[in-house]
Design a protein around this motif. Sequence first.
Motif, PDB file in Angstrom:
ATOM      1  N   VAL A  34       0.842  -1.196   0.000  1.00  0.00           N
ATOM      2  CA  VAL A  34       0.000   0.000   0.000  1.00  0.00           C
ATOM      3  C   VAL A  34       0.878   1.246   0.000  1.00  0.00           C
ATOM      4  CG1 VAL A  34      -1.808   1.231   1.281  1.00  0.00           C
ATOM      5  CG2 VAL A  34      -1.722  -1.257   1.372  1.00  0.00           C
ATOM      6  N   GLN A  51      -3.960  -2.164   4.283  1.00  0.00           N
ATOM      7  CA  GLN A  51      -5.023  -1.269   3.835  1.00  0.00           C
ATOM      8  C   GLN A  51      -4.957   0.043   4.599  1.00  0.00           C
ATOM      9  OE1 GLN A  51      -8.877  -3.077   4.143  1.00  0.00           O
ATOM     10  NE2 GLN A  51      -9.973  -1.164   3.861  1.00  0.00           N
ATOM     11  N   LYS A  52      -5.265   1.150   3.904  1.00  0.00           N
ATOM     12  CA  LYS A  52      -5.491   2.422   4.581  1.00  0.00           C
ATOM     13  C   LYS A  52      -6.970   2.495   4.940  1.00  0.00           C
ATOM     14  CE  LYS A  52      -3.620   5.241   1.422  1.00  0.00           C
ATOM     15  NZ  LYS A  52      -3.082   6.492   0.822  1.00  0.00           N
TER      16      LYS A  52
END
Length: 72
Positions: A34, A51-52
Amino acid sequence: MCVAIPGVITQINDNNTATVDFNGNLVNAATGLVDVSIGDNVLVHAGCIIQKVSKSEAEEILDIFKEIEELS
């Protein structure tokens, strides 16, 4: 099923890792999956940022973990 913990990126390191703050616990996590920046809320699983997430999503996840902990 995988369980990912939310934290906040405090530092981007030279070796494709970032320092992530988990409620005062600083941990290095791999950034290869990411594109991240300092201040991002992220989910980390098995040492990798996967994941953000928004700040509200991170807070909601932490609230759920707290509820689960109170049940045991």
